[in-house]
Scaffold this motif. Structure first.
Motif, PDB file in Angstrom:
ATOM      1  N   VAL A  70      31.198  48.085  17.919  1.00  0.00           N
ATOM      2  CA  VAL A  70      32.138  48.112  19.045  1.00  0.00           C
ATOM      3  C   VAL A  70      32.921  49.418  19.118  1.00  0.00           C
ATOM      4  N   THR A 151      39.467  47.540  22.848  1.00  0.00           N
ATOM      5  CA  THR A 151      38.057  47.656  23.247  1.00  0.00           C
ATOM      6  C   THR A 151      37.361  46.303  23.200  1.00  0.00           C
ATOM      7  N   LEU A 152      37.566  45.559  22.124  1.00  0.00           N
ATOM      8  CA  LEU A 152      36.914  44.264  21.985  1.00  0.00           C
ATOM      9  C   LEU A 152      37.433  43.270  23.020  1.00  0.00           C
ATOM     10  N   GLU A 153      38.742  43.200  23.203  1.00  0.00           N
ATOM     11  CA  GLU A 153      39.295  42.254  24.171  1.00  0.00           C
ATOM     12  C   GLU A 153      38.891  42.613  25.591  1.00  0.00           C
ATOM     13  N   ASP A 154      38.825  43.916  25.893  1.00  0.00           N
ATOM     14  CA  ASP A 154      38.370  44.365  27.212  1.00  0.00           C
ATOM     15  C   ASP A 154      36.907  43.988  27.420  1.00  0.00           C
ATOM     16  N   ARG A 155      36.097  44.197  26.416  1.00  0.00           N
ATOM     17  CA  ARG A 155      34.675  43.858  26.481  1.00  0.00           C
ATOM     18  C   ARG A 155      34.491  42.357  26.704  1.00  0.00           C
ATOM     19  N   LEU A 156      35.238  41.554  25.984  1.00  0.00           N
ATOM     20  CA  LEU A 156      35.124  40.103  26.126  1.00  0.00           C
ATOM     21  C   LEU A 156      35.634  39.632  27.479  1.00  0.00           C
ATOM     22  N   LYS A 157      36.686  40.283  27.994  1.00  0.00           N
ATOM     23  CA  LYS A 157      37.244  39.896  29.292  1.00  0.00           C
ATOM     24  C   LYS A 157      36.216  40.122  30.402  1.00  0.00           C
ATOM     25  N   TYR A 158      35.516  41.260  30.363  1.00  0.00           N
ATOM     26  CA  TYR A 158      34.577  41.573  31.432  1.00  0.00           C
ATOM     27  C   TYR A 158      33.209  40.927  31.250  1.00  0.00           C
ATOM     28  N   SER A 159      32.956  40.360  30.082  1.00  0.00           N
ATOM     29  CA  SER A 159      31.672  39.689  29.896  1.00  0.00           C
ATOM     30  C   SER A 159      31.782  38.179  30.076  1.00  0.00           C
TER      31      SER A 159
END
Length: 171
Positions: A70, A151-159
């Motif tokens: 990540v 980065t991880l929370e943003d990635r999870l939010k958009y996925s």
């Protein structure tokens, strides 16, 4: 202060730090600092972190590998034990070393360098610990953990699936 030992432990949302120390026989033990209590475990911190990661269906090695994927961090990488419970921790030295202490990112209020090149970390509940690493290293670890977390929370939010897509799939 009396030493209160527990036999096993899972890191939880109240865990602020797992601090490596030594018992009277020179064996590494861990001081567990929670927001409302302190006690000891006769294991080293990274072993407890690994056990806790396994409780949440991974391992310390898996979490380190995930951080590398990540955020690209390979040395002293921060990890997420449970993203849902916002349990992000960083090591103060290499997690492969038994003397490695782990600090919960969300509980840090302030930190300051000391004359002996150690760092005092003050947590949100007023508790302080002193760790044998420089203030620059702690600052770097805090920033890297924040970047990884974002980065991880943003990635999870958009996925995450949209509500209408979920409803469509079950209609």
């Amino acid at each position: 202060m009396d030493l209160v030992y527990k036999k096993e432990y899972e890191v939880n949302p109240r865990t602020m730090a797992l601090v490596a120390g030594y018992d009277d026989q020179g064996q590494i033990i861990t001081e567990i600092i929670e927001s409302d209590q302190c006690f000891y475990l006769k294991d080293w911190p990274s072993k407890i972190v690994d056990h806790s990661c396994r409780y949440f269906a991974s391992s310390l090695e898996g979490r380190i590998s995930g951080t590398k994927q990540v955020a690209g961090f390979t040395h002293k990488p921060p990890i997420v034990i449970s993203q849902k419970m916002s349990m992000y921790f960083f090591p103060i030295i290499s997690p492969k070393r038994k003397e490695c202490s782990w600090i919960a990112h969300k509980y840090i209020r302030t930190y300051k360098g000391e004359n002996d090149h150690s760092t005092t970390i003050t947590f949100t509940n007023g508790t302080s610990i002193n760790v044998p690493v420089s203030v620059g290293m702690i600052s770097n670890q805090i920033q890297r953990t924040a970047q990884f977390r974002f980065t991880l929370e943003d990635r999870l939010k958009y996925s995450a699936p949209k509500n209408d897509v979920v409803a469509e799939n079950y209609a």
